[in-house]
Scaffold this active site. Structure first.
Site, PDB file in Angstrom:
ATOM      1  N   HIS A 104      -0.409 -17.299 -12.080  1.00  0.00           N
ATOM      2  CA  HIS A 104      -0.934 -16.132 -11.380  1.00  0.00           C
ATOM      3  C   HIS A 104      -2.349 -16.323 -10.844  1.00  0.00           C
ATOM      4  O   HIS A 104      -2.826 -15.498 -10.062  1.00  0.00           O
ATOM      5  CB  HIS A 104      -0.862 -14.899 -12.284  1.00  0.00           C
ATOM      6  CG  HIS A 104      -0.516 -13.651 -11.540  1.00  0.00           C
ATOM      7  ND1 HIS A 104       0.021 -12.534 -12.136  1.00  0.00           N
ATOM      8  CD2 HIS A 104      -0.631 -13.319 -10.221  1.00  0.00           C
ATOM      9  CE1 HIS A 104       0.232 -11.595 -11.242  1.00  0.00           C
ATOM     10  NE2 HIS A 104      -0.166 -12.046 -10.066  1.00  0.00           N
ATOM     11  N   ASP A 126       3.422  -6.536 -13.253  1.00  0.00           N
ATOM     12  CA  ASP A 126       3.066  -7.533 -14.266  1.00  0.00           C
ATOM     13  C   ASP A 126       3.076  -6.892 -15.645  1.00  0.00           C
ATOM     14  O   ASP A 126       2.747  -5.705 -15.784  1.00  0.00           O
ATOM     15  CB  ASP A 126       1.661  -8.074 -13.959  1.00  0.00           C
ATOM     16  CG  ASP A 126       1.356  -9.412 -14.610  1.00  0.00           C
ATOM     17  OD1 ASP A 126       1.984  -9.737 -15.631  1.00  0.00           O
ATOM     18  OD2 ASP A 126       0.475 -10.118 -14.094  1.00  0.00           O
ATOM     19  N   HIS A 128       0.986  -8.003 -17.763  1.00  0.00           N
ATOM     20  CA  HIS A 128      -0.410  -8.202 -18.162  1.00  0.00           C
ATOM     21  C   HIS A 128      -1.365  -7.633 -17.121  1.00  0.00           C
ATOM     22  O   HIS A 128      -1.029  -7.534 -15.937  1.00  0.00           O
ATOM     23  CB  HIS A 128      -0.680  -9.699 -18.340  1.00  0.00           C
ATOM     24  CG  HIS A 128       0.284 -10.382 -19.255  1.00  0.00           C
ATOM     25  ND1 HIS A 128       1.424 -11.007 -18.802  1.00  0.00           N
ATOM     26  CD2 HIS A 128       0.279 -10.510 -20.604  1.00  0.00           C
ATOM     27  CE1 HIS A 128       2.089 -11.508 -19.837  1.00  0.00           C
ATOM     28  NE2 HIS A 128       1.431 -11.216 -20.937  1.00  0.00           N
ATOM     29  N   ASP A 130      -4.464  -8.965 -16.318  1.00  0.00           N
ATOM     30  CA  ASP A 130      -5.127 -10.025 -15.557  1.00  0.00           C
ATOM     31  C   ASP A 130      -6.519  -9.615 -15.101  1.00  0.00           C
ATOM     32  O   ASP A 130      -6.955  -9.950 -13.995  1.00  0.00           O
ATOM     33  CB  ASP A 130      -4.277 -10.449 -14.368  1.00  0.00           C
ATOM     34  CG  ASP A 130      -2.965 -11.099 -14.788  1.00  0.00           C
ATOM     35  OD1 ASP A 130      -2.853 -11.495 -15.965  1.00  0.00           O
ATOM     36  OD2 ASP A 130      -2.060 -11.204 -13.956  1.00  0.00           O
ATOM     37  N   HIS A 143      -5.186 -17.714 -15.256  1.00  0.00           N
ATOM     38  CA  HIS A 143      -4.110 -16.836 -14.797  1.00  0.00           C
ATOM     39  C   HIS A 143      -4.213 -15.441 -15.398  1.00  0.00           C
ATOM     40  O   HIS A 143      -3.493 -14.542 -14.966  1.00  0.00           O
ATOM     41  CB  HIS A 143      -2.722 -17.455 -15.062  1.00  0.00           C
ATOM     42  CG  HIS A 143      -2.270 -17.472 -16.488  1.00  0.00           C
ATOM     43  ND1 HIS A 143      -0.955 -17.673 -16.840  1.00  0.00           N
ATOM     44  CD2 HIS A 143      -2.941 -17.335 -17.654  1.00  0.00           C
ATOM     45  CE1 HIS A 143      -0.828 -17.644 -18.159  1.00  0.00           C
ATOM     46  NE2 HIS A 143      -2.021 -17.449 -18.670  1.00  0.00           N
ATOM     47  N   ASP A 229       4.760 -10.862 -10.765  1.00  0.00           N
ATOM     48  CA  ASP A 229       4.807 -11.819 -11.870  1.00  0.00           C
ATOM     49  C   ASP A 229       6.162 -11.634 -12.550  1.00  0.00           C
ATOM     50  O   ASP A 229       6.499 -10.534 -12.972  1.00  0.00           O
ATOM     51  CB  ASP A 229       3.660 -11.533 -12.835  1.00  0.00           C
ATOM     52  CG  ASP A 229       3.511 -12.587 -13.921  1.00  0.00           C
ATOM     53  OD1 ASP A 229       4.542 -13.116 -14.384  1.00  0.00           O
ATOM     54  OD2 ASP A 229       2.364 -12.862 -14.327  1.00  0.00           O
ATOM     55  N   ASP A 231       7.112 -12.304 -15.398  1.00  0.00           N
ATOM     56  CA  ASP A 231       7.087 -11.818 -16.781  1.00  0.00           C
ATOM     57  C   ASP A 231       6.988 -10.294 -16.842  1.00  0.00           C
ATOM     58  O   ASP A 231       7.003  -9.701 -17.920  1.00  0.00           O
ATOM     59  CB  ASP A 231       5.994 -12.489 -17.617  1.00  0.00           C
ATOM     60  CG  ASP A 231       4.565 -12.100 -17.239  1.00  0.00           C
ATOM     61  OD1 ASP A 231       4.338 -10.989 -16.706  1.00  0.00           O
ATOM     62  OD2 ASP A 231       3.654 -12.911 -17.485  1.00  0.00           O
ATOM     63  N   GLU A 278       4.681 -17.381 -11.728  1.00  0.00           N
ATOM     64  CA  GLU A 278       4.973 -17.609 -13.146  1.00  0.00           C
ATOM     65  C   GLU A 278       6.437 -17.944 -13.453  1.00  0.00           C
ATOM     66  O   GLU A 278       6.888 -17.791 -14.582  1.00  0.00           O
ATOM     67  CB  GLU A 278       4.507 -16.422 -14.003  1.00  0.00           C
ATOM     68  CG  GLU A 278       3.007 -16.150 -13.958  1.00  0.00           C
ATOM     69  CD  GLU A 278       2.164 -17.185 -14.698  1.00  0.00           C
ATOM     70  OE1 GLU A 278       2.737 -18.054 -15.390  1.00  0.00           O
ATOM     71  OE2 GLU A 278       0.910 -17.125 -14.580  1.00  0.00           O
TER      72      GLU A 278
END
Length: 306
Positions: A104, A126, A128, A130, A143, A229, A231, A278
Site C-alpha cells: 500500500h 481497507d 487498516h 494507514d 505500507h 486494499d 485485506d 496487497e
C-alpha cells in the site's frame, strides 16, 4: 467510462512486512484483468511495470530517522516519485490511471500524481488506517503510512514526493476499518476525516455507508481516488494478503461497494484514479485473491450481472 484505462504496475514490496506482494501486478493481470475490463466495455492499455530495486540489494535499516524509523524509505520514495509522474502524465493524456500494487505504500505515488492541479477526494477501502508516521509506527513498515504521507503529517510535512497537494482531510473517507494502531486512533478522532468502521457496515449496510463516503469524498473536489486494499475483505474471501484481519467484508459486499462507486461515477463523472494493492500470490490459494481483485476493478468500472 469513456476514457482509456491505463494499467500501471508498481511491483513494490519494500513497504510491507512480508515478501510477495511484488508479484501482485502479474497475478492480477494473469487473472484476466484486461479481458474482464473489456467485457465491461472499457478500453484498456497496459503501460507495463515500474522499475523497483530488489530488496535484497538494499539495507532496510539505512533509513532510521532521528524520531522513529521507516524501512526502505529511500526505495519507497524512489518508486513513488516515478509513479507520481506516471500518474500525472496519464491524466494529462486524458487516460485513467489504474495502478496495481505492490504494497500500500505505492498509494503515496498514486495520490501525489492524481492530486497535482486538482482537489482530490479519497475513499480508503481497507482494514487498516494507514495513518502512522515513522514516529508512531510500531513496525516501521511504510505500507502503514501512505495516508499520513499524502496528508503531510509528521515526518512527511513539506516533502514534495509524499504530499498530495490537492488533498484535504475533510475529503478523506475510510470504509470498513477494523484494525487501528494505538498511535492512529486519536489522530483519526481529532481529524476532519470521516471513518466508517465494520460496525457501521454491520448496522447500516454496505451501500448506505459507501454512498455517505462518496458524498464526503466528492464534496467540493475535482475527482475521486479509490484505494482498494484486498485485506479489506474477510480472509475467507481474500486469503492472499500479507496482513489478514478477521471480520472483513464479504465477497458480495465488496462487489456492491464498488458497484456503488461505478453508479456514482456514471452520474457525476467523479472517478479520477484508482489503486489496487496487497495481493500476495505466495499466500494465495489458486490465485483467487488476484481474480477477486480483477473482478472488483471491473465492478468499479461498471460491470454488472445483467
Amino acid at each position: 467510462m469513456s476514457k482509456t484505462v491505463r494499467i500501471i504496475g508498481a511491483p513494490m514490496d519494500h513497504g510491507a512486512n512480508r515478501r510477495g506482494v511484488d508479484m501482485g501486478p502479474s497475478a492480477i493481470r494473469y487473472a484476466g484483468l484486461a479481458n474482464t475490463l473489456a467485457e465491461a466495455g472499457v478500453d484498456v492499455e497496459d503501460d507495463g511495470d515500474l522499475f523497483v530495486p530488489r530488496a535484497e540489494e538494499r539495507d532496510p535499516d539505512a533509513n532510521d530517522l532521528e524520531n522513529g524509523s521507516a524501512k526502505f524509505l529511500a526505495e519507497v520514495r524512489e518508486v513513488c516519485e516515478t509513479l507520481g509522474d506516471r500518474v500525472a502524465t496519464t491524466l494529462d493524456e486524458d487516460a485513467f490511471p489504474l495502478v496495481l500494487g505492490g504494497d500500500h505504500s505505492i498509494a503515496v505515488g498514486t495520490m501525489n500524481g492524481a492530486a497535482r492541479g486538482a482537489d482530490l477526494g479519497v475513499i480508503w477501502f481497507d482494514a487498516h488506517a494507514d495513518l502512522n508516521t515513522p514516529s508512531t509506527s510500531p513496525s516501521g513498515n511504510v505500507h502503514g503510512m501512505p495516508l499520513a504521507a499524502a496528508l503531510g503529517r509528521g515526518y512527511f510535512a513539506d516533502r514534495s514526493w509524499a504530499e498530495a497537494p490537492g488533498l484535504r482531510e475533510e475529503s478523506v473517507a475510510y470504509v470498513g476499518l477494523r484494525s487501528i494502531d494505538d498511535g492512529e486512533r486519536d489522530p483519526i478522532r481529532e481529524s476532519d476525516m470521516t471513518a466508517f468502521t465494520m460496525a457501521d457496515i454491520d448496522e447500516r449496510g454496505i451501500t448506505a455507508v459507501v454512498e455517505d463516503a462518496l458524498a464526503v469524498a466528492t464534496d467540493g473536489t475535482d475527482g475521486l481516488h479509490v484505494s482498494l486494499d484486498l485485506d479489506w475483505l474477510d480472509p475467507s474471501a481474500a486469503p492472499g494478503v500479507g496482513t489478514p484481519v478477521r471480520g472483513g467484508v464479504t465477497y458480495r459486499e465488496a462487489h456492491s461497494a464498488l458497484e456503488t462507486v461505478a453508479d456514482h461515477d456514471r452520474s457525476a463523472r467523479s472517478l479520477r484514479s484508482m489503486d489496487v494493492v496487497e495481493v500476495n500470490p505466495i499466500l494465495d490459494e489458486s490465485n483467487e485473491t488476484a481474480e477477486l481483485a480483477a473482478e472488483l476493478v471491473a465492478s468499479a468500472f461498471g460491470k454488472r450481472i445483467l
